[in-house]
Design a protein around this motif. Structure first.
Motif, PDB file in Angstrom:
ATOM      1  N   ASP A  84       0.779  -1.245  -0.063  1.00 11.53           N
ATOM      2  CA  ASP A  84       0.094  -0.047   0.092  1.00 11.53           C
ATOM      3  C   ASP A  84       0.880   1.372  -0.103  1.00 11.53           C
ATOM      4  OD1 ASP A  84      -1.996   1.803   0.153  1.00 11.53           O
ATOM      5  OD2 ASP A  84      -2.966   0.837   2.100  1.00 11.53           O
ATOM      6  N   GLY A  85       0.747   2.187  -1.010  1.00 14.23           N
ATOM      7  CA  GLY A  85       1.205   3.640  -1.004  1.00 14.23           C
ATOM      8  C   GLY A  85       2.678   3.081  -1.445  1.00 14.23           C
ATOM      9  N   LEU A 107       2.422 -17.205  -4.242  1.00 10.53           N
ATOM     10  CA  LEU A 107       2.270 -15.708  -3.731  1.00 10.53           C
ATOM     11  C   LEU A 107       1.288 -14.974  -4.803  1.00 10.53           C
ATOM     12  CD1 LEU A 107       3.252 -13.458  -1.862  1.00 10.53           C
ATOM     13  CD2 LEU A 107       4.965 -12.896  -3.629  1.00 10.53           C
ATOM     14  N   ARG A 108       0.447 -13.916  -4.387  1.00  9.61           N
ATOM     15  CA  ARG A 108      -0.317 -13.167  -4.947  1.00  9.61           C
ATOM     16  C   ARG A 108       0.022 -11.604  -4.391  1.00  9.61           C
ATOM     17  NH1 ARG A 108      -6.196 -13.801  -4.932  1.00  9.61           N
ATOM     18  NH2 ARG A 108      -5.875 -15.211  -2.946  1.00  9.61           N
ATOM     19  N   VAL A 109       0.033 -10.919  -5.137  1.00 10.68           N
ATOM     20  CA  VAL A 109       0.259  -9.500  -4.800  1.00 10.68           C
ATOM     21  C   VAL A 109      -0.883  -8.569  -5.247  1.00 10.68           C
ATOM     22  CG1 VAL A 109       1.755  -7.537  -4.961  1.00 10.68           C
ATOM     23  CG2 VAL A 109       2.986  -9.791  -4.912  1.00 10.68           C
ATOM     24  N   LEU A 110      -1.394  -7.717  -4.234  1.00 11.43           N
ATOM     25  CA  LEU A 110      -2.369  -6.694  -4.360  1.00 11.43           C
ATOM     26  C   LEU A 110      -1.384  -5.323  -4.286  1.00 11.43           C
ATOM     27  CD1 LEU A 110      -5.109  -5.751  -5.262  1.00 11.43           C
ATOM     28  CD2 LEU A 110      -5.743  -5.966  -2.871  1.00 11.43           C
ATOM     29  N   ALA A 111      -1.273  -4.753  -5.172  1.00 11.53           N
ATOM     30  CA  ALA A 111      -0.559  -3.264  -5.170  1.00 11.53           C
ATOM     31  C   ALA A 111      -1.580  -2.083  -5.239  1.00 11.53           C
ATOM     32  CB  ALA A 111       0.457  -3.159  -6.257  1.00 11.53           C
ATOM     33  N   VAL A 112      -1.269  -1.168  -4.463  1.00  9.79           N
ATOM     34  CA  VAL A 112      -1.969  -0.008  -4.201  1.00  9.79           C
ATOM     35  C   VAL A 112      -1.118   1.257  -4.191  1.00  9.79           C
ATOM     36  CG1 VAL A 112      -3.740   1.196  -2.774  1.00  9.79           C
ATOM     37  CG2 VAL A 112      -3.658  -1.217  -2.463  1.00  9.79           C
ATOM     38  N   GLY A 113      -1.369   2.092  -5.592  1.00 10.03           N
ATOM     39  CA  GLY A 113      -0.751   3.066  -5.525  1.00 10.03           C
ATOM     40  C   GLY A 113      -1.173   4.141  -6.518  1.00 10.03           C
TER      41      GLY A 113
END
Length: 686
Positions: A84-85, A107-113
């Motif tokens: 996040d960020g 692995l899974r990735v949830l990116a927030v930006g």
């Protein structure tokens, strides 16, 4: 990589990306959990991987790089990682995510930006602002939180349209309803749009709208509220009232007025309040903080405020170091844990600002109890190495950082750098007649001899160091650990009676002062002696206390030593299968413990004897089966099993989505006066 394994939620600041990501992650949690990494406070790209390791709760005392730790500990697990960020660290994040996804199939990735990572296979989810009806509903909901009803009227709808459905803007506007009606808000918003819409011609309208909304809220603040808003931007993540009163007062804002002004900012949703284990704290959203930081820079007061921020946290570290040797030890551990973002900011300021290096050295050294006692060896070593590389005219501060660096390197099992740091500390301390640094350098060199099985040299050095501590009146957890380490040399050389005497003395001093960390190691030696004396029940009781404390402090070494000896005691009490399970659990911990104790004939003896006993009773196949069962237990589960299922705190889960938004510094390098230790039989008795 598969498209579904990396998704990035993008959008303007304040549009609700983080809140959406938290809720989406909670609904699609894989079997091994969801972990959220807040990257907004991280300024140095080199610390991105440390932030991920910390967020996952991966305590590791070795010299391995954070990425190696992540790859090792996440191998074979199905985990969702929420970053996040990341937008100010996009290069470092993209490189890390690319390798993690390539090497960790589960692995899974949830990116927030605010922008994509730019990786192949990345699936983007641009988050649009709220539709008109949704915006009206959110505005009404936030108004009700302030005890007001707005209804669904043309003025409210027009206001929501003007704010373009950006949740942060709507929440800031709702925070103003205590003083203004929706019509007055709309009228003033028109004025602010005309005055404050700015930025380049190529700026996105929604970026202009958000800045305008925050700027409009800022313009509606009183001068005192604007001043506090700007000054609060120096804090990283959360802060408490006392810190705000010290850091932000003066030059137009009296300390006694900070609380009232803070309450107004809280009412206007500029900041939010949250309850923590250490009491109430306040948080400012990153977008709001960035706006305040711009204003602080514009006033020319930013460096002075950052220095005041540093002074507060330097003082906090000083008093926490002293309070570590007190009944408040666990509270100190909790306080330091929650203040780490601000302490890192203070360290970064010291190590990058001219003429501040000595304070960075002092701060990094004063936090020895955090690095060594609370399971943060890798991070501590990084700060300590950075600090001792800098020139400083204050030799005392650098000497403290050097012996702490040596101590941390010993605990990581990195003997050559440890010895180099301790030798340099000893030579320089003797040159400037710093008797305290000489004692600590000698003590930790003795500790190095202990863990490398040179018992005669360890005993000589530790006795000398304890004599020096007594001569200078030093009494704290480190001194008591020196006495425990001396007791270990005596126990390993066969003098159990002397080892018991030394550790019973340590236990009494610890109980008098409320000390629990050093006490746990004294209990380990007493348990070892009890087992050797044929009292497994007594040994088990001592080890349960020891293990509970070590685990509470995230002390991997104390935890794994206790588990190994507890396994041997369990075998002695007639349960070889459970003993093998505990050995398997300890075996899972050892790779994260830097000390190479399995190369020590002394420390390894309980493991070897337990394994031989259990194998003989169970047979090889059954023994290996039980070991594998134990190896499947994570640290919390292993400790819970060893303690009979009680007393272990669960790991922290993904946090719920959040809404928007008189200190005296002690003299550096001085320790609290203490009564001189008493003497018994030629040894320091605490």
């Amino acid at each position: 990589m598969e498209a579904a394994r990396l998704m990035t939620v993008t959008g303007v600041g304040g549009v609700g990306k983080s809140r959406l990501a938290v809720r989406a992650a909670a609904r699609s949690a894989p079997p091994d959990g969801v972990w959220r990494v807040e990257l907004a406070p991280v300024r140095d790209p080199q610390f991105v991987e440390y932030a991920v390791v910390e967020a996952l709760g991966l305590t590791d005392h070795t010299t391995r790089l954070p990425r190696e730790i992540l790859l090792d500990r996440l191998a074979g697990r199905r985990v969702l990682l929420v970053l996040d960020g990341f937008e100010h660290l996009v290069g470092a994040c993209a490189e890390l995510v690319s390798e993690l996804l390539r090497r960790l199939p589960g692995l899974r990735v949830l990116a927030v930006g605010r922008r994509p990572l730019g990786l192949t296979g990345e699936r983007l989810f641009p988050l649009a602002p709220l539709a008109e009806d949704e915006a009206v509903e959110l505005f009404a909901d936030r108004a009700r939180q302030h005890g007001l009803e707005t209804g669904d009227c043309p003025v409210v709808r027009e206001l929501c349209v003007r704010l373009e459905g950006i949740p942060l803007a709507l929440e800031l506007a709702a925070g103003r309803l205590r003083a203004l009606s929706p019509a007055q808000l709309l009228e003033r918003l028109d004025d602010r749009f005309r005055l404050l819409t700015g930025g380049g011609r190529d700026a996105l309208p929604r970026h202009q709208t958000l800045r305008t909304a925050i700027g409009w809220s800022h313009e509606l603040c009183t001068p005192a509220e604007r001043l506090l808003w700007a000054r609060l931007s120096v804090f990283a993540q959360t802060f408490d009232l006392e810190a705000a009163e010290y850091v932000c007062s003066g030059d137009g804002l009296a300390a006694e007025d900070v609380l009232d002004v803070l309450a107004e900012l809280l009412a206007q949703s500029v900041i939010s309040r949250e309850e923590t284990p250490t009491g109430p704290r306040y948080r400012m959203l990153d977008t709001v903080r960035a706006y305040g930081a711009d204003w602080l820079e514009a006033t020319g007061d930013a460096v002075r405020l950052r220095r005041r921020h540093r002074d507060w946290y330097l003082g906090l570290a000083t008093w926490c170091e002293l309070d570590w040797f007190s009944p408040r030890q666990r509270e100190v551990a909790a306080r330091i844990e929650i203040e780490l973002p601000n302490l890192r900011t203070a360290l970064e300021f010291c190590l990058t600002e001219p003429d501040e290096a000595h304070l960075g050295q002092y701060l990094a050294g004063s936090l020895w109890f955090c690095w060594a006692g609370c399971g943060r060896l890798s991070e501590g070593r990084r700060w300590l190495e950075r600090s001792v590389e800098l020139e400083s005219e204050y030799e005392q501060s650098r000497l403290k950082a050097l012996w702490v660096l040596g101590y941390v390197a010993i605990l990581q099992g990195d003997t050559v750098p440890a010895l180099a740091a301790l030798r340099e500390c000893r030579v320089q301390a003797e040159r400037v007649a710093d008797l305290t640094a000489v004692a600590y350098a000698e003590h930790r060199t003795g500790c190095l001899a202990l863990v490398t099985d040179d018992m005669a040299r360890a005993e000589t050095l530790l006795r000398s160091a304890l004599d020096r501590y007594q001569e200078i009146g030093e009494l704290n957890s480190n001194v008591l650990m020196g006495q425990v380490e001396l007791a270990m040399t005596r126990a390993f050389q066969g003098d159990l009676a002397d080892a018991v005497r030394l550790c019973e003395d340590v236990r009494r001093v610890c109980e008098d002062h409320g000390e629990r960390w050093a006490r746990s190691y004294a209990l380990y030696v007493l348990a070892y002696a009890a087992w050797r004396d044929g009292d497994p029940a007594g040994a088990r009781e001592l080890l349960a206390d020891c293990l509970d404390n070590a685990h509470a402090f995230h002390d991997l070494l104390g935890s794994v030593l206790s588990l190994e000896l507890l396994a041997l005691v369990t075998a002695a009490q007639g349960d070889p299968a459970e003993a093998a399970v505990l050995q398997g659990a300890a075996g899972r911990m050892w790779p994260s413990v830097g000390l190479q104790l399995f190369g020590s004939a002394y420390y390894n003896a309980p493991h070897e004897l337990c394994e031989a006993t259990a194998r003989q009773a169970l047979g090889d196949a059954r023994y290996e089966e039980c070991v594998r069962e134990g190896a499947r237990l994570d640290r919390d589960a292993a400790v819970a099993r060893a303690l009979g299922g009680g007393g272990v705190r669960p790991l922290e889960a993904l946090p719920a989505p959040r809404g928007p938004v008189s200190h005296a510094l002690g003299d550096a390098g001085k320790s609290r006066p203490a009564a001189s230790p008493t003497r018994k039989g030629g040894e320091t008795a605490g």
